[in-house]
Design an enzyme around this catalytic site. Sequence first.
Site, PDB file in Angstrom:
ATOM      1  N   HIS A 195      27.448  34.367  54.582  1.00 16.76           N
ATOM      2  CA  HIS A 195      28.342  33.335  55.120  1.00 16.76           C
ATOM      3  C   HIS A 195      29.738  33.874  55.381  1.00 16.76           C
ATOM      4  O   HIS A 195      30.721  33.179  55.155  1.00 16.76           O
ATOM      5  CB  HIS A 195      28.381  32.138  54.156  1.00 16.76           C
ATOM      6  CG  HIS A 195      27.037  31.504  53.967  1.00 16.76           C
ATOM      7  ND1 HIS A 195      26.490  30.620  54.875  1.00 16.76           N
ATOM      8  CD2 HIS A 195      26.095  31.680  52.996  1.00 16.76           C
ATOM      9  CE1 HIS A 195      25.281  30.253  54.450  1.00 16.76           C
ATOM     10  NE2 HIS A 195      25.022  30.894  53.316  1.00 16.76           N
ATOM     11  N   LYS A 247      36.793  45.522  37.294  1.00 16.72           N
ATOM     12  CA  LYS A 247      37.029  46.833  36.694  1.00 16.72           C
ATOM     13  C   LYS A 247      37.381  47.848  37.786  1.00 16.72           C
ATOM     14  O   LYS A 247      38.301  48.637  37.648  1.00 16.72           O
ATOM     15  CB  LYS A 247      35.797  47.351  35.937  1.00 16.72           C
ATOM     16  CG  LYS A 247      35.475  46.708  34.631  1.00 16.72           C
ATOM     17  CD  LYS A 247      36.300  47.160  33.454  1.00 16.72           C
ATOM     18  CE  LYS A 247      37.507  46.325  33.230  1.00 16.72           C
ATOM     19  NZ  LYS A 247      37.364  44.986  32.719  1.00 16.72           N
ATOM     20  N   CYS A 294      55.992  43.374  26.126  1.00 17.54           N
ATOM     21  CA  CYS A 294      56.545  44.630  25.622  1.00 17.54           C
ATOM     22  C   CYS A 294      55.986  44.897  24.236  1.00 17.54           C
ATOM     23  O   CYS A 294      55.374  44.034  23.632  1.00 17.54           O
ATOM     24  CB  CYS A 294      58.050  44.530  25.519  1.00 17.54           C
ATOM     25  SG  CYS A 294      58.831  44.146  27.082  1.00 17.54           S
ATOM     26  N   ARG A 300      51.075  47.704  26.054  1.00 16.18           N
ATOM     27  CA  ARG A 300      51.819  46.462  26.255  1.00 16.18           C
ATOM     28  C   ARG A 300      52.887  46.591  27.346  1.00 16.18           C
ATOM     29  O   ARG A 300      53.545  45.617  27.694  1.00 16.18           O
ATOM     30  CB  ARG A 300      52.487  46.032  24.946  1.00 16.18           C
ATOM     31  CG  ARG A 300      51.509  45.746  23.834  1.00 16.18           C
ATOM     32  CD  ARG A 300      52.235  45.317  22.582  1.00 16.18           C
ATOM     33  NE  ARG A 300      52.905  44.049  22.756  1.00 16.18           N
ATOM     34  CZ  ARG A 300      52.348  42.862  22.567  1.00 16.18           C
ATOM     35  NH1 ARG A 300      51.091  42.785  22.195  1.00 16.18           N
ATOM     36  NH2 ARG A 300      53.036  41.759  22.730  1.00 16.18           N
ATOM     37  N   GLU A 336      32.717  40.996  37.028  1.00 14.74           N
ATOM     38  CA  GLU A 336      33.418  41.858  36.079  1.00 14.74           C
ATOM     39  C   GLU A 336      33.423  43.315  36.581  1.00 14.74           C
ATOM     40  O   GLU A 336      34.426  44.024  36.463  1.00 14.74           O
ATOM     41  CB  GLU A 336      32.752  41.739  34.691  1.00 14.74           C
ATOM     42  CG  GLU A 336      33.267  42.685  33.629  1.00 14.74           C
ATOM     43  CD  GLU A 336      34.761  42.585  33.354  1.00 14.74           C
ATOM     44  OE1 GLU A 336      35.419  41.645  33.841  1.00 14.74           O
ATOM     45  OE2 GLU A 336      35.277  43.489  32.680  1.00 14.74           O
ATOM     46  N   ASN A 364      60.633  41.402  22.339  1.00 14.67           N
ATOM     47  CA  ASN A 364      59.492  41.072  23.189  1.00 14.67           C
ATOM     48  C   ASN A 364      59.487  39.558  23.350  1.00 14.67           C
ATOM     49  O   ASN A 364      59.462  38.840  22.351  1.00 14.67           O
ATOM     50  CB  ASN A 364      58.197  41.556  22.516  1.00 14.67           C
ATOM     51  CG  ASN A 364      56.947  40.931  23.109  1.00 14.67           C
ATOM     52  OD1 ASN A 364      56.001  40.646  22.391  1.00 14.67           O
ATOM     53  ND2 ASN A 364      56.921  40.713  24.395  1.00 14.67           N
ATOM     54  N   GLY A 365      59.545  39.099  24.589  1.00 15.62           N
ATOM     55  CA  GLY A 365      59.582  37.661  24.830  1.00 15.62           C
ATOM     56  C   GLY A 365      60.540  37.351  25.962  1.00 15.62           C
ATOM     57  O   GLY A 365      60.951  38.252  26.690  1.00 15.62           O
ATOM     58  N   TRP A 386      57.795  46.332  29.620  1.00 15.99           N
ATOM     59  CA  TRP A 386      57.172  45.898  30.870  1.00 15.99           C
ATOM     60  C   TRP A 386      58.125  44.880  31.455  1.00 15.99           C
ATOM     61  O   TRP A 386      58.301  43.795  30.907  1.00 15.99           O
ATOM     62  CB  TRP A 386      55.811  45.272  30.581  1.00 15.99           C
ATOM     63  CG  TRP A 386      54.978  45.003  31.785  1.00 15.99           C
ATOM     64  CD1 TRP A 386      54.352  45.930  32.580  1.00 15.99           C
ATOM     65  CD2 TRP A 386      54.650  43.728  32.330  1.00 15.99           C
ATOM     66  NE1 TRP A 386      53.665  45.298  33.580  1.00 15.99           N
ATOM     67  CE2 TRP A 386      53.829  43.949  33.465  1.00 15.99           C
ATOM     68  CE3 TRP A 386      54.964  42.423  31.995  1.00 15.99           C
ATOM     69  CZ2 TRP A 386      53.331  42.920  34.241  1.00 15.99           C
ATOM     70  CZ3 TRP A 386      54.465  41.395  32.768  1.00 15.99           C
ATOM     71  CH2 TRP A 386      53.650  41.647  33.880  1.00 15.99           C
ATOM     72  N   LYS A 401      48.228  45.021  29.108  1.00 12.52           N
ATOM     73  CA  LYS A 401      47.041  44.613  28.361  1.00 12.52           C
ATOM     74  C   LYS A 401      47.076  43.120  28.018  1.00 12.52           C
ATOM     75  O   LYS A 401      46.083  42.432  28.132  1.00 12.52           O
ATOM     76  CB  LYS A 401      46.973  45.444  27.079  1.00 12.52           C
ATOM     77  CG  LYS A 401      45.783  45.128  26.188  1.00 12.52           C
ATOM     78  CD  LYS A 401      44.533  45.777  26.685  1.00 12.52           C
ATOM     79  CE  LYS A 401      43.342  45.530  25.802  1.00 12.52           C
ATOM     80  NZ  LYS A 401      42.100  45.702  26.568  1.00 12.52           N
ATOM     81  N   GLU A 424      40.913  47.210  39.161  1.00 10.02           N
ATOM     82  CA  GLU A 424      42.078  47.434  38.313  1.00 10.02           C
ATOM     83  C   GLU A 424      42.281  48.889  37.921  1.00 10.02           C
ATOM     84  O   GLU A 424      43.423  49.309  37.757  1.00 10.02           O
ATOM     85  CB  GLU A 424      42.113  46.503  37.093  1.00 10.02           C
ATOM     86  CG  GLU A 424      41.016  46.663  36.076  1.00 10.02           C
ATOM     87  CD  GLU A 424      41.156  45.691  34.900  1.00 10.02           C
ATOM     88  OE1 GLU A 424      42.242  45.150  34.667  1.00 10.02           O
ATOM     89  OE2 GLU A 424      40.153  45.489  34.210  1.00 10.02           O
TER      90      GLU A 424
HETATM   91  C1  AGP Z   1      40.765  43.128  31.686  1.00  8.55           C
HETATM   92  O1  AGP Z   1      40.281  44.358  32.091  1.00  8.55           O
HETATM   93  C2  AGP Z   1      42.050  42.761  32.212  1.00  8.55           C
HETATM   94  N1  AGP Z   1      43.026  43.751  31.995  1.00  8.55           N
HETATM   95  C3  AGP Z   1      42.523  41.319  32.069  1.00  8.55           C
HETATM   96  O2  AGP Z   1      41.886  40.647  33.100  1.00  8.55           O
HETATM   97  C4  AGP Z   1      42.244  40.567  30.746  1.00  8.55           C
HETATM   98  O3  AGP Z   1      40.889  40.383  30.564  1.00  8.55           O
HETATM   99  C5  AGP Z   1      42.971  39.221  30.779  1.00  8.55           C
HETATM  100  O4  AGP Z   1      44.348  39.428  30.901  1.00  8.55           O
HETATM  101  C6  AGP Z   1      42.675  38.350  29.574  1.00  8.55           C
HETATM  102  O5  AGP Z   1      43.109  38.900  28.382  1.00  8.55           O
HETATM  103  P1  AGP Z   1      42.689  38.286  26.988  1.00  8.55           P
HETATM  104  O6  AGP Z   1      41.225  38.407  26.854  1.00  8.55           O
HETATM  105  O7  AGP Z   1      43.444  39.093  25.979  1.00  8.55           O
HETATM  106  O8  AGP Z   1      43.123  36.845  26.996  1.00  8.55           O
END
Ligand code: AGP
Length: 615
Positions: free
Chosen positions: A510, A491, A9, A36, A487, A109-110, A83, A610, A494
């Site tokens: 395979h 992207k 959060c 967040r 990667e 937050n926590g 969140w 995030k 997500e």
């Molecule tokens: C990236 O697009 C993602 N949202 C996620 O995979 C992110 O890279 C991952 O949670 C790691 O975060 P960090 O680099 O802050 O540790």
Amino acid sequence: MRQAGGLVCGIVGVAGSIGERLGSALKKCLERLEYRGYDSAGIAVTGTGGITVRKGKGKINEVDARFNFTALDGLSGIGHTRWATHGKPSDENAHPHVDCTGEVAVVHNGIIANYRELKEQLMARGHRFISDTDTEVIAHLFEDYVKAGLPALVALRETIRRLKGSYAIALLYSHEPDKVFFARNVSPLVIGVGEGFNFLASDIPAFLNYTNRVITLHDGEYGYLTPSGIYVERNGEPVNVEDRVRVINWSPESAGKEGYPHFMLKEIHEQPRALRETWAGLDMDYVSKLGKAIAEARRVFITASGTSYHAGLILDYLLVSLAGLDAHAFNSSEYRKYIKLVKEGDILIAISQSGETIDTLMATRVFRERGAKVLAVSNVVDSTIPRESDYQLYTNAGPEIGVAATKTFTTQLMILTALAANAALHSGGMGKEAYSLVLNELEQAPDLVNTTIINVEARVRHIAGKLAVKTNAYYLSRGIGLPIAMEGALKMKEVAYVHAEAYPAGESKHGPIALVNQEFPVVFTVTDDDYLDPLEGNVMEMTARGAYTIGILPSRHYAKLGKVFTEVIQTPDASPYLLTIIQSIPLQLLAYHTAVLRGYDPDKPRNLAKTVTVE
Ligand code: AGP
């Protein structure tokens, strides 16, 4: 070692007068923290008339439309964007939470690991609970202590003494309306130092419009803000934080959208600047000290999650194939597998743009306990993982607000490639001349990335139009290109919600190829010169089954491979070390434009946050 995870959060607090209504300022701060979490939001202010709370389920703007945050004013205020973990998203579970009397309001937050036990004790004492959250116990505990006659700060100290787990807390108490009380353990909390006002927040961009003078709070610290002062204690002893004030040179605009429709697009476009600043901020003597330590380590472990893990795979590839070192990259959530292997003399490279990912933090702690040295690579100075590590390397990408990592990834690649090349220099895997060539190339990255963005975006948008109606895609590559394909697939998944899978191209035969039929999209990154012939074979296999193939290739390979793909995205020429960075650009843009064409908001992908502080 196990530890409760945390809500992802955002919290904010302000004491004092800032030339606008507190409700309006708090709302702006929360918008900067929406990455967040964004399933509920709320604000509380306090003044001479007591505490007013407005909160509800939904994104900040939706809740504001119902309750008009902007109309709220007072002497101090707190806010929250949520969140959910404990208790579903609902009006009742939205923060701030209040005590029985309405004289205390708290945002958090926590995770309070022992909240059930505390809740039972408090209910037995007659406290009434409204929400299903763990947070509400904080308000009631504080209420109990002030009712017993303790001064507010002592009540706060006693409250947090009862809490187990992780927290960043901001609390209002109506009898001391000019103060915002706070406490931190594990979850991040920073203070923004102003003139006639002071801020608190989970992250710096929240208050950058108002001040750029920042103090990072440490675990175990608590205290309060007033309009003119900051008071911090630990275990009942005052802590002097004046010498911890840092001036952050991120401009407020750099935390805003600057005219782009989304943060993700803005952050893709600002990669030339982010790379330039990262290169300028790199102390090559320090890199050399670290490169030597890596080359001399008994064994090198690399850990990270998500996008950072893909950067870790590039580092792993280079340390093994270039430096000839014994390196192992693993997802940080899987660290337990390696515990028995770790010994003194090992080094762990923990990569996390936020510096707060709980899995990476746990791996860091366990490896350190077992005698390994830890090097943290992060974008957030003074965040938890770098603070708990032996060495720190920072990317200088500026704040990344889009949930999808973009500029933090390419800047990680830049730093990690320089580091791997230096380790190779020390291990004898690379000569001085070749090392200088790599560094010279990396220095060109900002310009080449700029050219790439200009050259490829229209073509990528056209291809995104085709992908926007698909439900599946493969991303294939060989050698050092594979983590980049991984990667690209992450992207796409997500932000555009297209099911995208990455495989070593040679593996596609395979099993995965069974899915390929007419117009099935297959994206190839052509990165590694050593694999051109077999890769061409893999493209032909896909073509033979009617696939819609997209080749991302440097111009030097156009003559050989330009005609084998259905679509080609041509990038500038560079060695594989730099192509990893360059080829990330069309992949990021492809995911972004596909998401937008499919009608999704790429800045707020569903179910994602995030920074993931839950194990
Ligand atoms: C990236 O697009 C993602 N949202 C996620 O995979 C992110 O890279 C991952 O949670 C790691 O975060 P960090 O680099 O802050 O540790």
